[in-house]
Design an enzyme around this catalytic site. Structure first.
Site, mmCIF file in Angstrom:
data_model
loop_
_atom_site.group_PDB
_atom_site.id
_atom_site.type_symbol
_atom_site.label_atom_id
_atom_site.label_comp_id
_atom_site.label_asym_id
_atom_site.label_seq_id
_atom_site.Cartn_x
_atom_site.Cartn_y
_atom_site.Cartn_z
ATOM 1 N N SER A 115 5.390 26.382 -21.525
ATOM 2 C CA SER A 115 3.986 26.348 -21.950
ATOM 3 C C SER A 115 3.499 24.917 -22.106
ATOM 4 O O SER A 115 2.366 24.587 -21.714
ATOM 5 C CB SER A 115 3.804 27.121 -23.259
ATOM 6 O OG SER A 115 4.605 26.574 -24.293
ATOM 7 N N ASP A 159 7.439 18.952 -27.755
ATOM 8 C CA ASP A 159 7.456 19.427 -26.380
ATOM 9 C C ASP A 159 6.456 18.672 -25.504
ATOM 10 O O ASP A 159 6.768 18.220 -24.399
ATOM 11 C CB ASP A 159 7.154 20.922 -26.332
ATOM 12 C CG ASP A 159 8.189 21.741 -27.075
ATOM 13 O OD1 ASP A 159 9.249 21.188 -27.436
ATOM 14 O OD2 ASP A 159 7.941 22.942 -27.300
#
Length: 271
Positions: A115, A159
Site C-alpha cells: 500500500s 513504510d
C-alpha cells in the site's frame, strides 16, 4: 507518458516502534509499484490497475481537487489513490487531472508495504503532472496521512519514508522522532532473503490500532510524550510498552552491528 516507481520494503528490526517515535531499520526491496501517467485536460484522476480481477474493479476515478471521500471510494485499492489526492490537495496541489496505469510486483498482504508503494508512486505522479515540489519528508507525511484517511488505520511513517529513501545495498536507520534517515551499508556477502509465510496480513481489521492506543495510554500514564522516552524500569510490568523500549535498543545495536560488519551479532538481536 512518464513512469514512476516506488519499492516495497522489509523491516529488519523495529516492530511497533515508529508510532512511538522510536527507531526502525528497514530496507527497500527489489519489488516495486510502477505507475505510467499522463496529464489530463480536466480535473479527473483516473487510475487503472493491471493486477486486479475485473470483478474486483480495475479502474478508479476521483476528483483531482481531493473532494472525493477516500473511505467511500470503490474498488478498495482506489481508496489509497483518493487518499493521496486528498492529502496533496491539502498541501497546495493544483487540481490537475491524470490518466495512469499501475502494476506492482510487491505481493499484497505480505507485510512488504504494497500500500505504501502504491501511495508513493501515485504521489510522485500527481506532483509531477501538477508541478508541485515537496520535500521528501513532507511527501512521506502526505502518503502516511493518505493511508489514514483511506483506511482509518493510524499507521506510522516508516513504510512511506523507506520507500522514498531506499538506497541500493543499504538498510535505513530511521529516527521516527527527528525523521533523520541514516543509510547503513550492508556488509559484503550478506544477503537478505524474504520468505512468504503464505499467511496474508493487512492492518485493516487487525489489532494494530488497539496496540497503538495501549502504547499511548501507558506513555500518558507515565507523563511521557511517547514510549521513546521510557526506561526499562518504568515499563517492567507493561509487556507491550516493555517491548517498545527493548526493541529500540535492539534496533540501534543492529545498526551498529551492520555498520561494523559484525553479522554474527545480528542473530541474537533478531530472535
Amino acid at each position: 507518458m512518464k513512469t514512476f516507481r516506488a519499492p516495497g520494503r522489509v523491516n529488519l528490526i523495529g516492530d511497533h516502534t515508529d508510532y512511538n517515535e522510536g527507531f526502525v531499520l528497514p530496507l527497500a526491496i527489489d519489488l516495486e509499484c510502477s505507475l505510467r501517467a499522463t496529464p489530463r485536460a480536466d480535473a479527473v484522476v483516473r487510475v487503472a490497475s493491471l493486477d486486479v480481477d475485473v470483478d474486483v474493479g480495475v479502474e478508479v476515478e476521483v476528483a483531482a481537487d481531493g473532494s472525493s471521500e477516500p473511505s467511500e471510494v470503490e474498488p478498495a485499492w482506489g481508496k489509497y489513490v483518493a487518499g493521496v489526492v486528498r492529502t496533496l490537495s491539502e498541501r497546495g496541489r493544483p487540481p490537475v487531472g491524470l490518466d495512469a496505469v499501475v502494476s506492482s510486483t510487491v505481493p499484497l498482504g505480505a507485510g512488504l508495504s504494497s500500500s505504501a508503494a502504491l501511495e508513493v508512486a501515485v504521489a510522485l505522479a500527481l506532483c509531477d503532472v501538477a508541478g508541485l515540489q515537496l520535500p521528501m519528508l513532507e511527501l512521506a507525511r502526505a502518503c502516511q496521512e493518505a493511508e489514514l484517511v483511506a483506511t482509518g488505520v493510524p499507521v506510522g511513517i516508516m513504510d512511506q519514508l523507506a520507500s522514498l529513501s531506499g538506497r541500493r545495498g543499504h538498510a535505513l536507520l530511521i529516527d521516527c522522532r527527528s525523521f533523520a534517515v541514516e543509510p547503513i551499508p550492508l556488509p559484503a556477502g550478506l544477503t537478505v532473503v524474504i520468505v512468504h509465510s503464505g499467511v496474508s496480513r493487512t492492518l485493516v481489521g487487525s489489532a494494530y490500532a488497539e496496540r497503538r492506543r495501549t502504547c499511548e495510554l501507558v506513555a500518558a500514564q507515565l507523563g511521557l510524550r511517547t514510549l521513546r522516552d521510557a526506561t526499562a524500569e518504568q515499563v517492567a510490568d507493561e509487556p507491550r510498552a516493555r517491548h517498545v523500549v527493548s526493541e529500540n535498543a535492539r534496533v540501534l545495536d543492529a545498526a551498529r552491528a551492520l555498520a561494523a560488519g559484525a553479522t554474527d551479532q545480528l542473530g541474537p538481536l533478531l530472535t
